[in-house]
Design an enzyme around this catalytic site. Structure first.
Site, short mmCIF file in Angstrom:
data_model
loop_
_atom_site.label_atom_id
_atom_site.label_comp_id
_atom_site.label_asym_id
_atom_site.label_seq_id
_atom_site.Cartn_x
_atom_site.Cartn_y
_atom_site.Cartn_z
N GLY A 46 -7.89 -1.31 -7.34
CA GLY A 46 -6.82 -0.36 -7.02
C GLY A 46 -5.47 -1.00 -7.26
O GLY A 46 -5.34 -2.23 -7.23
N GLN A 51 3.54 -2.27 -6.77
CA GLN A 51 3.00 -3.58 -7.16
C GLN A 51 3.39 -3.97 -8.58
O GLN A 51 3.25 -5.14 -8.96
CB GLN A 51 1.47 -3.59 -7.03
CG GLN A 51 0.99 -3.47 -5.58
CD GLN A 51 -0.51 -3.56 -5.51
OE1 GLN A 51 -1.21 -2.55 -5.65
NE2 GLN A 51 -1.03 -4.76 -5.32
N CYS A 95 -5.85 -8.12 -2.07
CA CYS A 95 -4.75 -7.38 -2.69
C CYS A 95 -4.19 -8.22 -3.83
O CYS A 95 -3.98 -9.42 -3.66
CB CYS A 95 -3.66 -7.12 -1.64
SG CYS A 95 -2.26 -6.19 -2.28
N LEU A 96 -3.95 -7.57 -4.97
CA LEU A 96 -3.43 -8.30 -6.13
C LEU A 96 -2.04 -8.88 -5.86
O LEU A 96 -1.62 -9.81 -6.54
CB LEU A 96 -3.40 -7.39 -7.37
CG LEU A 96 -4.79 -6.93 -7.85
CD1 LEU A 96 -4.64 -5.91 -8.98
CD2 LEU A 96 -5.64 -8.11 -8.31
N HIS A 137 -5.75 1.86 1.36
CA HIS A 137 -5.02 0.61 1.08
C HIS A 137 -3.86 0.89 0.11
O HIS A 137 -2.73 0.43 0.32
CB HIS A 137 -6.02 -0.41 0.51
CG HIS A 137 -5.43 -1.70 0.04
ND1 HIS A 137 -5.85 -2.93 0.52
CD2 HIS A 137 -4.48 -1.98 -0.88
CE1 HIS A 137 -5.17 -3.89 -0.09
NE2 HIS A 137 -4.33 -3.35 -0.94
N GLU A 138 -4.14 1.68 -0.93
CA GLU A 138 -3.10 1.95 -1.94
C GLU A 138 -2.01 2.86 -1.39
O GLU A 138 -0.83 2.66 -1.69
CB GLU A 138 -3.72 2.54 -3.21
CG GLU A 138 -4.77 1.67 -3.90
CD GLU A 138 -4.39 0.21 -4.07
OE1 GLU A 138 -3.19 -0.08 -4.21
OE2 GLU A 138 -5.29 -0.65 -4.03
N HIS A 141 0.51 0.97 0.46
CA HIS A 141 1.51 0.31 -0.40
C HIS A 141 2.72 1.22 -0.62
O HIS A 141 3.85 0.74 -0.74
CB HIS A 141 0.91 -0.03 -1.76
CG HIS A 141 0.19 -1.35 -1.82
ND1 HIS A 141 0.82 -2.54 -1.58
CD2 HIS A 141 -1.10 -1.66 -2.12
CE1 HIS A 141 -0.06 -3.54 -1.73
NE2 HIS A 141 -1.23 -3.02 -2.06
NI NI Z 1 -3.03 -4.06 -2.41
#
Ligand code: NI
Length: 171
Positions: A46, A51, A95-96, A137-138, A141
């Site tokens: 995701g 991000q 998380c990236l 989660h997304e 963000h």
């Molecule tokens: Ni994330």
């Protein structure tokens, strides 16, 4: 398609509240394509627009990560959780934007989410399992919320301070 640089904490864009997309146009479709390419390249399941430094309400995900599974890319524009189950579930999240950190996070096990697709049409998805976690989660963000914010303050601060230190060292 372009692979975009992924922002890492404490980059301030990750703490901003992202703006709703007013018009789903070619610019947004291109952003979504680039985000999917960036997510697959990472690799991750995701990615949210902040991000990649874009403070707008766009997320992509694909939880079909098994060897024999067909890719199942999803693009969700202006996504909103309209229903959440009483029942909760736990997944180990990462998380990236917070590389190499994973923790168990508890969230509603099932959610109904409304969003606009790439044509600007209103869609609804009933998500459970990993997809439910990924979408929540997304969406977090988009509100400047990170998965570490769901942990104890001690754990969250420990992770945050480590990345602040790394950023200062230019690592
Ligand atoms: Ni994330």
């Amino acid at each position: 398609m372009a692979i975009l640089p992924i922002r890492i904490i404490p980059d301030p864009v990750l703490r901003e509240k992202a703006k709703p997309v007013a018009v789903v146009d070619e610019r947004i479709r291109q952003l979504a394509k680039d985000m999917l390419a960036t997510m697959y390249d990472a690799p991750g399941i995701g990615l949210a627009a902040p991000q990649v430094g874009v403070s707008e309400r766009v997320v992509v995900c694909d939880v079909a990560t098994g060897e024999d599974e067909e890719p199942a890319p999803m693009v969700l524009i202006n996504p909103v959780v309209v229903e959440a189950s009483q029942e909760w579930g736990v997944y180990e999240e990462g998380c990236l934007s917070i590389p190499e950190v994973t923790y168990d996070v508890e969230r509603p096990a099932k959610v109904r989410v409304e969003y606009l697709d790439e044509e600007g049409a209103l869609q609804t998805v009933d998500a459970d399992g990993l997809l439910a976690t990924c979408i929540q989660h997304e969406i977090d963000h988009l509100d400047g919320v990170l998965f570490i914010d769901h942990l104890s303050r001690l754990k969250r601060d420990r992770v945050w301070k480590r990345f602040v230190k790394q950023a200062k060292q230019g690592a």
